[in-house]
Design a protein around this motif. Structure first.
Motif, mmCIF file in Angstrom:
data_model
loop_
_atom_site.group_PDB
_atom_site.id
_atom_site.type_symbol
_atom_site.label_atom_id
_atom_site.label_comp_id
_atom_site.label_asym_id
_atom_site.label_seq_id
_atom_site.Cartn_x
_atom_site.Cartn_y
_atom_site.Cartn_z
ATOM 1 N N ASP B 213 -14.507 -40.385 -23.557
ATOM 2 C CA ASP B 213 -15.328 -41.306 -24.344
ATOM 3 C C ASP B 213 -14.595 -42.584 -24.720
ATOM 4 O O ASP B 213 -15.197 -43.503 -25.285
ATOM 5 N N ASP B 214 -13.323 -42.683 -24.392
ATOM 6 C CA ASP B 214 -12.616 -43.958 -24.561
ATOM 7 C C ASP B 214 -13.166 -45.028 -23.606
ATOM 8 O O ASP B 214 -12.793 -46.207 -23.705
ATOM 9 N N ASP B 240 -32.174 -52.362 -24.112
ATOM 10 C CA ASP B 240 -31.309 -52.518 -25.283
ATOM 11 C C ASP B 240 -29.855 -52.271 -24.902
ATOM 12 O O ASP B 240 -29.545 -51.250 -24.283
ATOM 13 N N ILE B 242 -26.426 -50.693 -25.458
ATOM 14 C CA ILE B 242 -26.193 -49.425 -26.154
ATOM 15 C C ILE B 242 -25.075 -49.573 -27.189
ATOM 16 O O ILE B 242 -24.270 -50.495 -27.127
ATOM 17 N N VAL B 244 -21.987 -47.412 -29.636
ATOM 18 C CA VAL B 244 -21.041 -46.304 -29.475
ATOM 19 C C VAL B 244 -21.755 -44.975 -29.733
ATOM 20 O O VAL B 244 -21.569 -43.989 -29.006
ATOM 21 N N ASP B 245 -22.607 -44.941 -30.753
ATOM 22 C CA ASP B 245 -23.359 -43.717 -31.038
ATOM 23 C C ASP B 245 -24.223 -43.313 -29.851
ATOM 24 O O ASP B 245 -24.298 -42.141 -29.487
ATOM 25 N N ASP B 246 -24.914 -44.293 -29.276
ATOM 26 C CA ASP B 246 -25.751 -43.991 -28.104
ATOM 27 C C ASP B 246 -24.895 -43.367 -27.007
ATOM 28 O O ASP B 246 -25.293 -42.405 -26.345
ATOM 29 N N VAL B 248 -21.757 -41.863 -27.120
ATOM 30 C CA VAL B 248 -21.081 -40.577 -27.334
ATOM 31 C C VAL B 248 -22.080 -39.435 -27.572
ATOM 32 O O VAL B 248 -21.692 -38.271 -27.506
ATOM 33 N N ASN B 249 -23.323 -39.769 -27.835
ATOM 34 C CA ASN B 249 -24.338 -38.724 -27.991
ATOM 35 C C ASN B 249 -25.167 -38.526 -26.732
ATOM 36 O O ASN B 249 -26.081 -37.700 -26.714
ATOM 37 N N SER B 250 -24.881 -39.291 -25.682
ATOM 38 C CA SER B 250 -25.750 -39.245 -24.503
ATOM 39 C C SER B 250 -25.497 -37.996 -23.666
ATOM 40 O O SER B 250 -24.488 -37.309 -23.811
ATOM 41 N N ARG B 251 -26.440 -37.752 -22.808
ATOM 42 C CA ARG B 251 -26.459 -36.524 -22.006
ATOM 43 C C ARG B 251 -25.379 -36.570 -20.921
ATOM 44 O O ARG B 251 -25.154 -37.608 -20.300
ATOM 45 N N ARG B 258 -21.266 -39.195 -18.401
ATOM 46 C CA ARG B 258 -22.486 -39.313 -19.192
ATOM 47 C C ARG B 258 -23.519 -40.181 -18.471
ATOM 48 O O ARG B 258 -23.162 -40.922 -17.545
ATOM 49 N N ILE B 259 -24.725 -40.109 -18.944
ATOM 50 C CA ILE B 259 -25.795 -40.864 -18.271
ATOM 51 C C ILE B 259 -25.501 -42.361 -18.276
ATOM 52 O O ILE B 259 -25.798 -43.063 -17.319
ATOM 53 N N TRP B 260 -24.850 -42.856 -19.327
ATOM 54 C CA TRP B 260 -24.555 -44.290 -19.392
ATOM 55 C C TRP B 260 -23.362 -44.669 -18.521
ATOM 56 O O TRP B 260 -23.049 -45.858 -18.382
#
Ligand SMILES: [Mg+2]
Lengths: 144, 438
Positions: B213-214, B240, B242, B244-246, B248-251, B258-260
């Protein structure tokens, strides 16, 4: 920078139709049913647009279902979408967070409607009945 | 028409020295079509063919070049999913339309011959077939102009996407893994992120420290830059940026990916116009000179790449590029590496040592100021993550930065040289561009 955290997406708590609201409070045999909608390929607002219109969403909400969205769209996008259509929903969560919806709302039956195998996977993983958005969902619009 | 295999244009060996056409070839035009999520199957003005012609026209208009001046057309004639996609990347069979849309050509495939016919390009003398992706085509176009095979050459990269699951059809949808696939992809799907990124990325985090997540600041910055890229999917579709919350919480798509971390397949086409430096002087647009191009196709030991291999391959790519361009890391102002999956970009950054970043430094570098207005405007294009899977933003942003026409993305640091690529660590190529020919 905060990294590695897995916070729950905030859940919008709103006045529910009578049956749903009572069910949520009482947790008894009059429990409501709950429907989670995927967005892209499922709702008319999605990309691609799906079969389920906002009119249909309002109809099923009026029938007493607890409703909300569950999508890979960001939570902020989901909230804005519902606000733009003037629909107050019980939850807006990410695709893999249906377990949080289940923890938050007691319901007799949990349904997730979505157009991909990821919808099916996450729905079944968390004990939701999965439906593809075709005519297999029509029965949900019958009075409950 | 020449088969691309008959023309020895690649610079894919060590020790080739400074490119013989360094500064003698220029890019004088670029054109992007609109970027749609997918073709709707009915809008004939939005087909891959229509978009490719539009991109070509934009590139020609930028340079003030007319159709009769075009004597070279280099157009990738396979699906964006590429030959490796196999049957999984084909959308046919399905209904066709009136000419010129009475076959897959113009719909999900575009080639030079289709463009020549439908754009009325009557003076084309170089239009090879069997072409690679934009990764290598930019090098081929530069070499062809330098070698005198053509003087004014359109290079086109069509990226198609139709409704349905990208690369998930054909044999990837089969319940059985037949033939060699039983050894390589017994679970069915072969995307790319699984083999070329995940394992070495996790090795990277273990070897140098840090965690997946870094990557968040890098991915978020790509989205920001994408919103500053007016033609891109994100900017034209109000995606939009994204948080940091978006992120680190993404699928997870394939943990820890992750999806992002993944780009978004789109329907679009990009054209670049190459010509000689001499001809470029009389054209409308300020020329951007080609200082070198290189390619590579490193042999893999198995289906799974390791960090050691990736570091060796990317070091080799950097060495070839700097040698051929006659430049060093400190000379590179604009750096637009590939980001189709965010977890491969650090390998390029460290290999090319842009702004002094060495092996193991990338995640710390991402945590600093990498914005376009800051001291380290990393990946100013926004890449695929910020504009959609065009695989071309890296090139056109580099051109605009050197011209000084990047608008809201224009960097505040020196912008006289640029490195750009769509490539994987093992296969592809790079191009070095310059504001000046030498
Ligand atoms: Mg969907």
């Amino acid at each position: 920078m905060e990294v590695g955290l897995h916070r729950a997406a905030p859940i919008l708590t709103i006045p529910l139709p009578l049956k749903g609201r009572e069910a949520n409070i009482k947790g008894d045999t009059s429990l409501a049913k709950l429907i989670s909608f995927d967005i892209d390929g499922t709702l008319e607002t999605g990309d691609p647009p799906g079969r389920i219109t906002m009119v249909m969403v309002r109809q099923v909400q009026a029938l007493g279902y607890i409703i909300g969205s569950c999508s890979d769209r960001t939570v902020s996008h989901q909230k804005r979408m519902w606000q733009q259509h003037g629909i107050e929903v019980a939850f807006t969560v990410l695709k893999h967070r249906l377990d949080e919806v289940k923890a938050q709302y007691a319901a007799e039956h949990y349904v997730h409607i979505g157009d991909t195998n990821m919808d099916k996977y996450h729905a079944e993983l968390h004990g939701f009945t999965y439906y593809f958005p075709d005519n297999s969902i029509d029965h949900l619009w019958e009075p409950i | 028409m020449t088969n691309a295999n008959d023309y020895k244009w690649r610079r894919d060996k060590d020790g080739m020295g400074v490119w013989e056409h360094r500064g003698k070839v220029a890019i004088v035009g670029q054109g992007h079509s609109p970027v749609d999520r997918r073709w709707d199957g009915v809008s004939m003005d939005k087909t891959l063919g229509a978009y490719s012609m539009l991109a070509c026209q934009k590139a020609m208009d930028e340079a003030g070049v007319t159709a009769d001046q075009i004597d070279g057309v280099i157009c990738c004639d396979s699906h964006i999913a590429g030959p490796s996609g196999g049957s999984a990347s084909k959308w046919a069979p399905r209904p066709y339309f009136a000419p010129p849309y009475d076959s897959e050509w113009g719909l999900t495939l575009v080639n030079a011959q289709w463009l020549i016919k439908n754009m009325g390009l009557k003076n084309v003398k170089f239009a090879p077939t069997g072409l690679p992706t934009i990764s290598e085509m930019v090098g081929m176009a530069a070499q062809a102009v330098g070698d005198g095979l053509c003087t004014t050459c359109l290079m086109i990269y069509p990226c198609g996407n139709l409704e349905g699951r990208y690369r998930r059809g054909g044999e990837n949808a089969d319940d059985y893994a037949k033939g060699a696939r039983q050894w390589t992809v017994p679970w069915g799907n072969h995307g790319g992120n699984d083999f070329i990124n995940i394992f070495p990325h996790e090795q990277y985090c273990r070897k140098y420290g840090g965690q997946h997540d870094d990557l968040a600041p890098f991915v978020i910055n790509q989205h920001k830059n994408g919103m500053l890229t007016p033609w891109g999917f994100n900017a034209t579709h109000g995606i939009d940026p994204i948080t940091v919350d978006d992120y680190v919480n993404s699928r997870f798509i394939l943990r820890p990916l992750r999806i992002w971390d993944c780009d978004r397949p789109v329907q679009t086409s990009t054209a670049l116009l190459f010509t000689t430096a001499d001809r470029a002087k009389d054209m409308k647009q300020k020329p951007v000179y080609v200082l070198n191009h290189n390619q590579y196709n490193f042999k893999k030991r198995s289906t799974q790449e390791s960090l050691d291999e990736i570091e060796l391959w990317t070091d080799t790519a950097a060495k070839r590029m700097y040698e051929g361009a006659g430049l060093q890391p400190k000379d590179v102002d604009i750096f637009n590496p590939y980001d189709g999956y965010s977890i491969m970009t650090q390998f390029y950054l460290e290999a090319f040592q842009w702004h002094g970043v060495k092996r193991g430094d990338a995640l710390k570098f991402y945590a600093g100021d990498i914005s376009v207005k800051g001291p380290h405007p990393f990946s100013s294009s926004g890449g695929n993550l910020g504009t959609g899977r065009t695989r071309s933003a890296m090139y056109t942003d580099s051109i605009e930065q050197l011209r000084g026409t990047a608008g809201a993305r224009q960097v505040t640091v020196r912008a006289e040289t640029a490195l750009a690529a769509f490539t994987t660590p093992s296969n592809g190529g790079w191009i070095m561009l310059g504001k000046h020919p030498s």
